[in-house]
Motif scaffolding. Structure first.
Motif, mmCIF file in Angstrom:
data_model
loop_
_atom_site.group_PDB
_atom_site.id
_atom_site.type_symbol
_atom_site.label_atom_id
_atom_site.label_comp_id
_atom_site.label_asym_id
_atom_site.label_seq_id
_atom_site.Cartn_x
_atom_site.Cartn_y
_atom_site.Cartn_z
ATOM 1 N N ALA A 1 0.817 -1.211 0.000
ATOM 2 C CA ALA A 1 0.000 0.000 0.000
ATOM 3 C C ALA A 1 0.855 1.267 0.000
ATOM 4 O O ALA A 1 0.485 2.267 -0.611
ATOM 5 N N LYS A 2 1.996 1.223 0.660
ATOM 6 C CA LYS A 2 2.829 2.424 0.745
ATOM 7 C C LYS A 2 3.397 2.819 -0.612
ATOM 8 O O LYS A 2 3.802 3.967 -0.810
ATOM 9 N N ASP A 3 3.431 1.888 -1.550
ATOM 10 C CA ASP A 3 3.984 2.178 -2.876
ATOM 11 C C ASP A 3 2.904 2.433 -3.928
ATOM 12 O O ASP A 3 3.224 2.774 -5.067
ATOM 13 N N PRO B 1 -2.169 7.086 -5.134
ATOM 14 C CA PRO B 1 -3.439 7.384 -4.469
ATOM 15 C C PRO B 1 -4.652 6.973 -5.307
ATOM 16 O O PRO B 1 -5.642 6.465 -4.768
ATOM 17 N N ALA C 1 -0.438 -1.012 6.871
ATOM 18 C CA ALA C 1 0.152 -0.037 5.946
ATOM 19 C C ALA C 1 -0.939 0.653 5.140
ATOM 20 O O ALA C 1 -0.857 1.857 4.851
ATOM 21 N N LEU C 2 -1.985 -0.104 4.763
ATOM 22 C CA LEU C 2 -3.112 0.491 4.043
ATOM 23 C C LEU C 2 -3.853 1.471 4.941
ATOM 24 O O LEU C 2 -4.194 2.580 4.517
ATOM 25 N N ASP D 1 -2.742 3.162 7.482
ATOM 26 C CA ASP D 1 -1.919 4.366 7.659
ATOM 27 C C ASP D 1 -1.959 5.250 6.422
ATOM 28 O O ASP D 1 -2.007 6.488 6.520
ATOM 29 N N ARG D 2 -1.935 4.617 5.270
ATOM 30 C CA ARG D 2 -1.920 5.374 4.013
ATOM 31 C C ARG D 2 -3.231 6.125 3.795
ATOM 32 O O ARG D 2 -3.221 7.306 3.424
ATOM 33 N N LYS E 1 -3.612 9.268 5.789
ATOM 34 C CA LYS E 1 -2.874 10.394 5.217
ATOM 35 C C LYS E 1 -3.610 10.979 4.015
ATOM 36 O O LYS E 1 -3.410 12.152 3.673
ATOM 37 N N SER F 1 -2.479 13.216 -2.142
ATOM 38 C CA SER F 1 -1.112 13.162 -1.616
ATOM 39 C C SER F 1 -0.821 14.324 -0.677
ATOM 40 O O SER F 1 0.268 14.418 -0.117
#
Length: 213
Positions: free
Chosen positions: A96-98, A101, A144-145, A147-148, A151, A194
């Protein structure tokens, strides 16, 4: 084996950890059926395991159509079931971090209910995947998802609305409808999610720049 893994996945819906992660939301019938069938393609793809999601999606759809599952209160849509099984590994294949959006928006928010089903399916699949030296319900890829999307400004199953429309861009910049407008809107949406664009004025500045490119 697949049977035991599937049993553990279904069992995970009743785990206290599931209730905590999903704020006591219960899975839909469709999420449960997708979990039951998510690895149905594995037995026929032992030599090409990377294809099991695609093959399983076709099998799951045919089962849903044959049993007319959609006739039960409209709880299961064969095409959506196909989509869920096909994409149940999306977070495993691309962290998910990569992800862009817009990719996260497509999979998890363009259809909020379907996106929730996919998140639940991924979580219980991971919880039923037993690995040495890893607590069963500790899913770093799922966190990770979470957290993403925080943001990205997500609240519940919704992302912030687009900051500007295509009509506004065409009117202010005197542009005609066409693929260029779609590209500009996509770039603005990526920047918005983003955190790079926060106001309509900033969106217009980016639109002007992209229109001249």
């Amino acid at each position: 084996d697949v049977f035991e893994h599937t049993r553990l996945a279904l069992e995970s819906f009743d785990a206290p950890q599931f209730a905590k992660v999903f704020s006591n939301q219960r899975p839909s019938v469709q999420a449960i059926i997708a979990t039951l069938l998510h690895d149905v393609g594995k037995p026929s793809t032992t030599k090409t395991p990377e294809r099991h999601a695609d093959v399983g999606a076709d099998i799951a759809k045919s089962i849903a159509e044959r049993l007319k599952l959609s006739s039960y209160l409209g709880a299961v849509d064969a095409n959506q079931l196909h989509w869920l099984v096909k994409h149940h590994l999306v977070l495993r294949n691309g962290a998910a971090k990569d992800m862009r959006p817009s990719t996260i928006e497509y999979y998890f928010f363009s259809n909020p209910d379907l996106g929730r089903d996919l998140r639940m399916l991924y979580w219980v699949d991971g919880a039923a995947t037993i690995r040495p030296n890893r607590p069963r319900f500790e899913l770093k890829s799922y966190q990770a998802l979470v957290d993403r999307v925080k943001k990205m400004g997500a609240k519940g199953n919704q992302l912030p609305k687009p900051i500007i429309t295509g009509g506004e861009i065409m009117k202010i910049l005197n542009l005609k409808p066409g693929p260029q407008i779609g590209k500009i809107l996509m770039d603005i949406r990526e920047a918005q999610l983003s955190g790079k664009v926060k106001t309509k004025a900033q969106a217009l500045t980016l639109a002007k720049k992209q229109a001249k490119a």
